[in-house]
Design an enzyme around this catalytic site. Structure first.
Site, PDB file in Angstrom:
ATOM      1  N   HIS A 141      -4.835   1.736  -8.915  1.00 61.18           N
ATOM      2  CA  HIS A 141      -4.516   0.500  -8.193  1.00 61.18           C
ATOM      3  C   HIS A 141      -5.642  -0.516  -8.345  1.00 61.18           C
ATOM      4  CE1 HIS A 141      -6.727   2.838  -4.995  1.00 61.18           C
ATOM      5  NE2 HIS A 141      -7.265   1.655  -4.743  1.00 61.18           N
TER       6      HIS A 141
ATOM      7  N   GLU B  28      -4.837  -1.178   5.454  1.00 60.72           N
ATOM      8  CA  GLU B  28      -4.448  -1.100   4.050  1.00 60.72           C
ATOM      9  C   GLU B  28      -2.933  -1.147   3.882  1.00 60.72           C
ATOM     10  OE1 GLU B  28      -4.933   2.843   2.438  1.00 60.72           O
ATOM     11  OE2 GLU B  28      -3.568   2.205   0.873  1.00 60.72           O
TER      12      GLU B  28
ATOM     13  N   GLN C 182      -3.284  -2.801  -3.918  1.00 59.04           N
ATOM     14  CA  GLN C 182      -3.697  -2.379  -2.589  1.00 59.04           C
ATOM     15  C   GLN C 182      -4.295  -3.579  -1.847  1.00 59.04           C
ATOM     16  OE1 GLN C 182      -7.341   0.003  -2.297  1.00 59.04           O
ATOM     17  NE2 GLN C 182      -6.250   1.463  -1.029  1.00 59.04           N
TER      18      GLN C 182
ATOM     19  N   HIS D  99     -12.020  -4.231  -5.780  1.00 58.43           N
ATOM     20  CA  HIS D  99     -12.331  -3.097  -6.657  1.00 58.43           C
ATOM     21  C   HIS D  99     -11.152  -2.786  -7.573  1.00 58.43           C
ATOM     22  CE1 HIS D  99     -10.249  -0.772  -3.361  1.00 58.43           C
ATOM     23  NE2 HIS D  99      -9.773  -0.103  -4.392  1.00 58.43           N
TER      24      HIS D  99
ATOM     25  N   GLU E 177     -13.560   2.314  -8.060  1.00 61.47           N
ATOM     26  CA  GLU E 177     -13.229   3.486  -7.256  1.00 61.47           C
ATOM     27  C   GLU E 177     -12.693   4.564  -8.194  1.00 61.47           C
ATOM     28  OE1 GLU E 177     -10.540   2.701  -3.896  1.00 61.47           O
ATOM     29  OE2 GLU E 177      -9.657   4.691  -4.214  1.00 61.47           O
TER      30      GLU E 177
END
Ligand code: MC0
Length: 145
Positions: free
Chosen positions: A7, A43, A59, A85, A135
């Site tokens: 994501h 989230e 996300q 990210h 991530e």
């Protein structure tokens, strides 16, 4: 090392407004909602592909406090959202973690923490990736459905 892009994490100052944009205007599907206190985020995970066959996800991350990672990111960005990210999916977090350390990457956590839907997550510091927070995520056996 990596299976695919899992994501892209977008920092958003206002979750309701971001959902209106990404779901009502863009037409992505809302797959999952969660609050992660440890990460300081509210989230929303959005599906970008055919049902059950996501071509990476989006996300949305709204900060739970100004001191959280996402809160600070938005503050530094002049109060606006942005790409916070990129998350790479891995099949074996422990093996990938060890390999990355061996190769000199700076991982943020000594051991994986809990991420979306029960994933195991860690991050590679932007200082060792050319400026992008990465991530790494090992999804649980049955992700997001
Ligand atoms: C900071 N920097 C970034 C950045 N955040 N660069 C690219 N992308 C980002 N998101 C840069 C700053 O501009 C600065 O560069 C340098 O990194 C250090 O910044 P800092 O202000 O001293 O450090 P902090 O306090 O902003 O911390 C940065 C750090 C933090 C990456 C350590 O954001 C963090 O712990 N992130 C991991 C947790 C996280 O992001 N959680 C939210 C997603 P200069 O050149 O000015 O020195 S949670 C999530 O995603 C879960 C739910 C999931 O997917 O399952």
């Amino acid at each position: 090392l990596f299976v695919c892009i899992d994501h892209i994490g977008l920092a958003v100052p206002d979750m309701d407004e971001a959902l209106r944009l990404h779901v009502d205007v863009m037409g992505w599907r809302l797959l999952h909602r969660e609050q992660n206190q440890e990460q300081g985020v509210d989230e929303a995970m959005l599906g970008t592909g055919a049902q059950g066959d996501e071509n990476a996800m989006i996300q949305l991350l709204a900060p739970l406090s100004p001191e959280s990672a996402v809160g600070k990111f938005i503050e530094k960005n002049g109060g606006r959202g942005g790409i916070q990210h990129i998350a790479y999916r891995v099949a074996d977090m422990d093996a990938v973690d060890a390999t990355l350390r061996e190769r000199g990457a700076t991982l943020l956590y000594p051991a994986p923490k809990s991420g979306t839907g029960g994933a195991r997550i860690n991050f590679i510091h932007p200082k060792s990736t050319g400026g992008v927070l990465l991530e790494i995520t090992e999804p649980p056996a049955a992700p997001h459905h």
